[in-house]
Design a protein around this motif. Structure first.
Motif, PDB file in Angstrom:
ATOM      1  N   ALA A 107       0.838  -1.205   0.000  1.00  0.00           N
ATOM      2  CA  ALA A 107       0.000   0.000   0.000  1.00  0.00           C
ATOM      3  C   ALA A 107       0.874   1.257   0.000  1.00  0.00           C
ATOM      4  O   ALA A 107       0.562   2.239  -0.682  1.00  0.00           O
ATOM      5  CB  ALA A 107      -0.916  -0.006   1.229  1.00  0.00           C
ATOM      6  N   SER A 108       1.973   1.213   0.738  1.00  0.00           N
ATOM      7  CA  SER A 108       2.872   2.373   0.793  1.00  0.00           C
ATOM      8  C   SER A 108       3.461   2.637  -0.589  1.00  0.00           C
ATOM      9  O   SER A 108       3.464   3.776  -1.077  1.00  0.00           O
ATOM     10  CB  SER A 108       4.005   2.135   1.790  1.00  0.00           C
ATOM     11  N   ALA A 109       3.962   1.569  -1.219  1.00  0.00           N
ATOM     12  CA  ALA A 109       4.580   1.712  -2.543  1.00  0.00           C
ATOM     13  C   ALA A 109       3.562   2.184  -3.583  1.00  0.00           C
ATOM     14  O   ALA A 109       3.887   2.959  -4.483  1.00  0.00           O
ATOM     15  CB  ALA A 109       5.202   0.382  -2.966  1.00  0.00           C
ATOM     16  N   ALA A 110       2.302   1.738  -3.430  1.00  0.00           N
ATOM     17  CA  ALA A 110       1.256   2.098  -4.402  1.00  0.00           C
ATOM     18  C   ALA A 110       0.983   3.597  -4.399  1.00  0.00           C
ATOM     19  O   ALA A 110       0.514   4.151  -5.395  1.00  0.00           O
ATOM     20  CB  ALA A 110      -0.026   1.320  -4.099  1.00  0.00           C
ATOM     21  N   LEU A 111       1.271   4.261  -3.280  1.00  0.00           N
ATOM     22  CA  LEU A 111       1.035   5.703  -3.198  1.00  0.00           C
ATOM     23  C   LEU A 111       1.830   6.475  -4.248  1.00  0.00           C
ATOM     24  O   LEU A 111       1.439   7.566  -4.652  1.00  0.00           O
ATOM     25  CB  LEU A 111       1.412   6.234  -1.800  1.00  0.00           C
ATOM     26  N   THR A 112       2.958   5.890  -4.710  1.00  0.00           N
ATOM     27  CA  THR A 112       3.768   6.586  -5.721  1.00  0.00           C
ATOM     28  C   THR A 112       3.075   6.556  -7.087  1.00  0.00           C
ATOM     29  O   THR A 112       3.437   7.313  -7.974  1.00  0.00           O
ATOM     30  CB  THR A 112       5.159   5.921  -5.881  1.00  0.00           C
ATOM     31  N   ASP A 164       3.450   4.412  -9.205  1.00  0.00           N
ATOM     32  CA  ASP A 164       4.356   3.751 -10.160  1.00  0.00           C
ATOM     33  C   ASP A 164       4.642   2.365  -9.603  1.00  0.00           C
ATOM     34  O   ASP A 164       5.640   2.141  -8.920  1.00  0.00           O
ATOM     35  CB  ASP A 164       5.633   4.603 -10.277  1.00  0.00           C
ATOM     36  N   ILE A 165       3.725   1.414  -9.866  1.00  0.00           N
ATOM     37  CA  ILE A 165       3.829   0.085  -9.250  1.00  0.00           C
ATOM     38  C   ILE A 165       3.273  -0.981 -10.194  1.00  0.00           C
ATOM     39  O   ILE A 165       2.251  -0.753 -10.860  1.00  0.00           O
ATOM     40  CB  ILE A 165       3.085   0.080  -7.875  1.00  0.00           C
ATOM     41  N   VAL A 168      -3.637  -5.338 -10.734  1.00  0.00           N
ATOM     42  CA  VAL A 168      -2.841  -6.503 -10.321  1.00  0.00           C
ATOM     43  C   VAL A 168      -3.050  -7.619 -11.341  1.00  0.00           C
ATOM     44  O   VAL A 168      -4.199  -7.977 -11.638  1.00  0.00           O
ATOM     45  CB  VAL A 168      -3.293  -7.001  -8.927  1.00  0.00           C
ATOM     46  N   LYS A 169      -1.957  -8.147 -11.885  1.00  0.00           N
ATOM     47  CA  LYS A 169      -2.069  -9.267 -12.836  1.00  0.00           C
ATOM     48  C   LYS A 169      -2.024 -10.575 -12.064  1.00  0.00           C
ATOM     49  O   LYS A 169      -1.172 -10.746 -11.174  1.00  0.00           O
ATOM     50  CB  LYS A 169      -0.930  -9.223 -13.847  1.00  0.00           C
ATOM     51  N   VAL A 170      -2.921 -11.485 -12.411  1.00  0.00           N
ATOM     52  CA  VAL A 170      -3.070 -12.711 -11.624  1.00  0.00           C
ATOM     53  C   VAL A 170      -2.965 -13.949 -12.515  1.00  0.00           C
ATOM     54  O   VAL A 170      -3.524 -13.983 -13.615  1.00  0.00           O
ATOM     55  CB  VAL A 170      -4.445 -12.715 -10.904  1.00  0.00           C
ATOM     56  N   THR A 171      -2.240 -14.942 -12.016  1.00  0.00           N
ATOM     57  CA  THR A 171      -2.224 -16.270 -12.643  1.00  0.00           C
ATOM     58  C   THR A 171      -2.647 -17.280 -11.575  1.00  0.00           C
ATOM     59  O   THR A 171      -2.123 -17.249 -10.455  1.00  0.00           O
ATOM     60  CB  THR A 171      -0.801 -16.625 -13.141  1.00  0.00           C
ATOM     61  N   VAL A 172      -3.603 -18.134 -11.909  1.00  0.00           N
ATOM     62  CA  VAL A 172      -4.029 -19.185 -10.974  1.00  0.00           C
ATOM     63  C   VAL A 172      -3.675 -20.534 -11.592  1.00  0.00           C
ATOM     64  O   VAL A 172      -4.036 -20.812 -12.742  1.00  0.00           O
ATOM     65  CB  VAL A 172      -5.550 -19.125 -10.696  1.00  0.00           C
ATOM     66  N   ILE A 173      -2.959 -21.343 -10.819  1.00  0.00           N
ATOM     67  CA  ILE A 173      -2.508 -22.652 -11.324  1.00  0.00           C
ATOM     68  C   ILE A 173      -3.071 -23.763 -10.439  1.00  0.00           C
ATOM     69  O   ILE A 173      -2.910 -23.719  -9.203  1.00  0.00           O
ATOM     70  CB  ILE A 173      -0.956 -22.723 -11.337  1.00  0.00           C
ATOM     71  N   ASN A 175      -1.751 -24.006  -0.040  1.00  0.00           N
ATOM     72  CA  ASN A 175      -2.205 -22.911  -0.891  1.00  0.00           C
ATOM     73  C   ASN A 175      -1.061 -21.895  -0.935  1.00  0.00           C
ATOM     74  O   ASN A 175      -0.673 -21.357   0.096  1.00  0.00           O
ATOM     75  CB  ASN A 175      -3.440 -22.237  -0.290  1.00  0.00           C
ATOM     76  N   THR A 176      -0.513 -21.669  -2.133  1.00  0.00           N
ATOM     77  CA  THR A 176       0.685 -20.831  -2.234  1.00  0.00           C
ATOM     78  C   THR A 176       0.397 -19.565  -3.036  1.00  0.00           C
ATOM     79  O   THR A 176      -0.176 -19.629  -4.123  1.00  0.00           O
ATOM     80  CB  THR A 176       1.808 -21.643  -2.910  1.00  0.00           C
ATOM     81  N   HIS A 177       0.764 -18.445  -2.455  1.00  0.00           N
ATOM     82  CA  HIS A 177       0.589 -17.148  -3.130  1.00  0.00           C
ATOM     83  C   HIS A 177       1.951 -16.487  -3.239  1.00  0.00           C
ATOM     84  O   HIS A 177       2.615 -16.272  -2.220  1.00  0.00           O
ATOM     85  CB  HIS A 177      -0.336 -16.227  -2.319  1.00  0.00           C
ATOM     86  N   GLU A 178       2.374 -16.170  -4.478  1.00  0.00           N
ATOM     87  CA  GLU A 178       3.626 -15.430  -4.686  1.00  0.00           C
ATOM     88  C   GLU A 178       3.268 -14.062  -5.243  1.00  0.00           C
ATOM     89  O   GLU A 178       2.559 -13.961  -6.254  1.00  0.00           O
ATOM     90  CB  GLU A 178       4.526 -16.171  -5.678  1.00  0.00           C
ATOM     91  N   ILE A 179       3.769 -13.047  -4.577  1.00  0.00           N
ATOM     92  CA  ILE A 179       3.463 -11.669  -4.995  1.00  0.00           C
ATOM     93  C   ILE A 179       4.784 -11.003  -5.380  1.00  0.00           C
ATOM     94  O   ILE A 179       5.723 -10.965  -4.576  1.00  0.00           O
ATOM     95  CB  ILE A 179       2.800 -10.882  -3.848  1.00  0.00           C
ATOM     96  N   ALA A 180       4.856 -10.527  -6.610  1.00  0.00           N
ATOM     97  CA  ALA A 180       6.054  -9.807  -7.064  1.00  0.00           C
ATOM     98  C   ALA A 180       5.668  -8.362  -7.333  1.00  0.00           C
ATOM     99  O   ALA A 180       4.672  -8.088  -8.024  1.00  0.00           O
ATOM    100  CB  ALA A 180       6.606 -10.455  -8.330  1.00  0.00           C
ATOM    101  N   VAL A 181       6.418  -7.455  -6.754  1.00  0.00           N
ATOM    102  CA  VAL A 181       6.128  -6.027  -6.889  1.00  0.00           C
ATOM    103  C   VAL A 181       7.370  -5.320  -7.428  1.00  0.00           C
ATOM    104  O   VAL A 181       8.471  -5.520  -6.922  1.00  0.00           O
ATOM    105  CB  VAL A 181       5.766  -5.406  -5.511  1.00  0.00           C
ATOM    106  N   THR A 182       7.160  -4.541  -8.453  1.00  0.00           N
ATOM    107  CA  THR A 182       8.207  -3.617  -8.905  1.00  0.00           C
ATOM    108  C   THR A 182       7.617  -2.230  -8.781  1.00  0.00           C
ATOM    109  O   THR A 182       6.504  -1.986  -9.262  1.00  0.00           O
ATOM    110  CB  THR A 182       8.573  -3.882 -10.387  1.00  0.00           C
ATOM    111  N   TRP A 183       8.315  -1.342  -8.107  1.00  0.00           N
ATOM    112  CA  TRP A 183       7.766   0.002  -7.940  1.00  0.00           C
ATOM    113  C   TRP A 183       8.866   1.029  -8.086  1.00  0.00           C
ATOM    114  O   TRP A 183      10.020   0.680  -8.346  1.00  0.00           O
ATOM    115  CB  TRP A 183       6.997   0.128  -6.616  1.00  0.00           C
TER     116      TRP A 183
END
Ligand SMILES: NC(=O)c1ccc[n+]([C@@H]2O[C@H](COP(=O)([O-])OP(=O)(O)OC[C@H]3O[C@@H](n4cnc5c(N)ncnc54)[C@H](O)[C@@H]3O)[C@@H](O)[C@H]2O)c1
Length: 244
Positions: free
Chosen positions: A123-128, A130-131, A185-190, A198-206
């Motif tokens: 949420a902090s990074a999203a304030l810019t 550019d995320i 947010v782009k999502v892939t469900v496998i 149940n595994t969730h991987e979140i990658a963020v570039t900001w």
């Protein structure tokens, strides 16, 4: 007197009620509402704590709980969240997908981190503004109601649509969408038969860096779609709200 209202006496509701019984959360009475009345009766019977069952949502509202926890379904959240928000009662929403389509005063509506974490940093990074956020979720086919014998991508797209297509399984996508909006947010469900968790991987570039978060959650034994961490995140948030 501090009462907690619980809508939904299933997997999450039961873990939460047991935490209240064990005094991890300090309150005086638990008020249960489930449209499947035997579920509420079964939970009350298992608890050694002052507990009342109400037979309707209106009755729950009339009792003015200090906090209500919705742990039922996206449809339940769509039906009840606007009325709870108008009544000015603190509310924890587990079925976060419903919030994507609701336009309510969020002052007292709280979104727990659920089956993931790191929401504060994202949420902090999203304030810019550019995320870029991607979520890759892997679950056993049993938790996605598919029969796949090999790992298979069953969804690729944006988070809002993932939460709509999988209303019981992909609230995590909705939580992320609510966290970074108006960014997407782009999502892939496998569906992967090799997955026990149940595994969730979140990658963020900001704008000023990167984040990589990975959650591998034991499924709840009564409901493989749900991770225990989701229930514990509600317990943590409830603790904080009741201390206010
Ligand atoms: N935010 C997250 O990260 C996260 C993680 C896991 C689950 N969830 C969501 O939390 C919710 C609860 O999950 P669960 O595993 O406890 O589900 P569950 O199916 O085990 O239990 C739900 C209970 O709610 C009751 N219910 C359903 N609709 C109702 C209604 N309209 N009014 C009253 N009672 C109703 C059902 O009878 C059932 O007893 C689900 O929507 C689930 O998708 C969110």
């Amino acid at each position: 007197m501090k009462n907690v209202g619980l809508i939904g006496c299933g997997a999450i509701g039961t873990v939460l009620a047991e935490a209240i019984e064990r005094k991890l959360v300090v309150c005086d009475e638990l008020i249960l509402f489930d449209f499947d009345v035997p579920k509420a009766e079964q939970l009350k019977k298992a608890l050694n704590f002052p507990t009342t069952i109400v037979s309707s949502f209106d009755e729950l509202l009339k009792r003015k709980p200090a906090v209500i926890v919705e742990a039922a379904s996206q449809q339940a959240a769509k039906d009840y969240v606007p009325r709870i928000a108008s009544a000015g009662i603190e509310l924890i929403v587990m079925s976060t997908g419903a919030l994507l389509d609701l336009n309510v005063d969020m002052t007292k509506v709280h979104v727990p981190s659920g089956a993931i974490g790191g929401i504060d940093a994202i949420a902090s990074a999203a304030l810019t503004g550019d995320i870029q956020v991607t979520l890759t979720t892997r679950k056993n086919p049993k938790a996605l109601e598919t029969q796949d014998k090999q790992p298979k991508i069953i969804y690729e797209g944006y988070a809002e649509e993932a939460a709509r297509q999988f209303p019981r399984e992909m609230n995590v996508a909705a939580t992320l969408a609510l966290t970074v909006k108006p960014s997407r947010v782009k999502v892939t469900v496998i569906a992967d038969p090799n997955m026990k968790r149940n595994t969730h991987e979140i990658a963020v570039t900001w704008k000023f860096g990167e984040m990589l978060l990975r959650f591998a959650n034991d499924p709840h034994p009564d409901n493989p779609r749900t991770s225990a961490l989701a229930a514990w995140s509600a317990i943590k948030l409830l603790q904080t709200l009741l201390k206010q």
